[in-house]
Design an enzyme around this catalytic site. Structure first.
Site, short mmCIF file in Angstrom:
data_model
loop_
_atom_site.label_atom_id
_atom_site.label_comp_id
_atom_site.label_asym_id
_atom_site.label_seq_id
_atom_site.Cartn_x
_atom_site.Cartn_y
_atom_site.Cartn_z
N ASP A 184 0.84 -1.20 0.00
CA ASP A 184 0.00 0.00 0.00
C ASP A 184 0.88 1.26 0.00
OD1 ASP A 184 0.84 -0.12 2.62
OD2 ASP A 184 -1.16 -0.01 3.52
N GLU A 205 9.41 -3.78 10.50
CA GLU A 205 9.86 -2.52 9.89
C GLU A 205 10.41 -1.56 10.94
OE1 GLU A 205 7.05 -0.75 7.18
OE2 GLU A 205 8.17 1.13 7.05
O1 KIV Z 1 3.60 -1.05 1.65
C1 KIV Z 1 4.77 -1.43 1.60
O2 KIV Z 1 5.50 -1.21 0.63
C2 KIV Z 1 5.30 -2.18 2.73
C3 KIV Z 1 6.78 -2.39 2.77
C4 KIV Z 1 7.44 -1.14 3.16
C5 KIV Z 1 7.15 -3.52 3.68
O3 KIV Z 1 4.58 -2.57 3.59
#
Ligand code: KIV
Length: 273
Positions: A54, A190
């Site tokens: 997202d 993260e």
């Molecule tokens: O939405 C995304 O790209 C993510 C990554 C940063 C892990 O969740």
């Protein structure tokens, strides 16, 4: 099923393949992808997991958070990526508020799986356990996402490194174990200190993918625009522009894959203490 389809299915990376890699201590790589052309390029360069994130709210739509992204938009980008990827495992994010209840989660996960996702990713801690159990019982594989959770940015008071106090670090470890016990088959962690990510990775049987979490996780994921150094907004400390030292997109992705596999990325300057 035709022989061609059988061959394609056999070749696709599965959670079982990632589990075997973890057991053998082999590192794997993951990139976000939102369209067919990049999905093909990443797949051809051996990226094991493609994430329709997202983060498309930031890098495709130019917004300053991910909250406005809809299930229809994620389904659309999932169809684009699935059409062109042959072997990577395809994981799609469930957007903000699309899994507030187990019932909602099932309906929205079904939309993404029908669009071509092979696994869905949800952000959250212990409160998510019932939802994960419900999804897994209904044959939807789940990747959980803890640490910095961009969908909670307003609650967390910004994009901040998580797990800095002993209490927080213990909570993150507890959450990771609970999510695995609930049935999650992958975990993204993260923006946490390297020590927290290492403790989580060692404590879990399932593969753990880090972003801004240091070198000790089983896999590494980056937002593709950060890898090419073309993100519209702020480029985070934990990412690296691989295009500078390689000069073309294929080589940049290939360098990312080998640097992760050989433990050269992330380096100390991309990690948090
Ligand atoms: O939405 C995304 O790209 C993510 C990554 C940063 C892990 O969740």
């Amino acid at each position: 099923m035709s022989k061609v389809n059988e061959a394609a299915l056999r070749k696709r990376i599965s959670t079982a393949s990632l589990l075997k890699m973890k057991e053998k201590g082999e590192k794997f790589s993951s990139l976000t992808a939102y369209d067919a052309s990049f999905a093909k390029l990443f797949d051809e360069q051996g990226v094991q997991v493609l994430l329709v994130g997202d983060s498309l709210g930031n890098v495709i739509q130019g917004k300053d958070d991910t909250l406005g992204v809809t299930i229809e938009e994620l389904a659309y980008h999932t169809r684009c990526v699935r059409a062109a990827s042959q072997s990577a495992l395809l994981v799609t994010d469930m957007p903000f508020m699309s899994y507030a209840t187990p019932q909602q989660a099932c309906e929205n996960a079904a939309t993404l799986m029908r669009a071509g996702a092979q696994m869905v990713k949800l952000e959250g801690g212990e409160w998510l356990c019932d939802t994960i159990k419900t999804l897994v019982e209904r044959s939807v594989p789940v990747c959980a996402h803890i640490g910095l959770m961009p969908q909670s940015v307003h609650l967390m008071g910004g994009y901040k490194v998580q797990g800095k106090t002993v209490e927080d670090a213990e909570r993150i470890l507890r959450e990771a174990k609970a999510l695995e016990a609930a049935g999650a088959q992958l975990l993204v962690i993260e923006c946490v200190s390297q020590k927290v990510a290492k403790a989580v990775t060692q404590a879990l049987r399932i593969p753990v993918i880090g972003i801004g979490a240091g070198p000790d996780t089983d896999g590494q994921v980056l937002v593709m625009h950060d890898l090419f150094g073309i993100s519209a907004g702020h480029i985070p400390k934990f990412s690296k522009n691989f295009l500078i030292e390689t000069g073309d997109m294929q080589s940049a992705v290939s360098r990312f894959v080998t640097d992760v596999a050989e433990g050269r990325f992330p380096a100390a300057e991309h990690s948090f203490d």
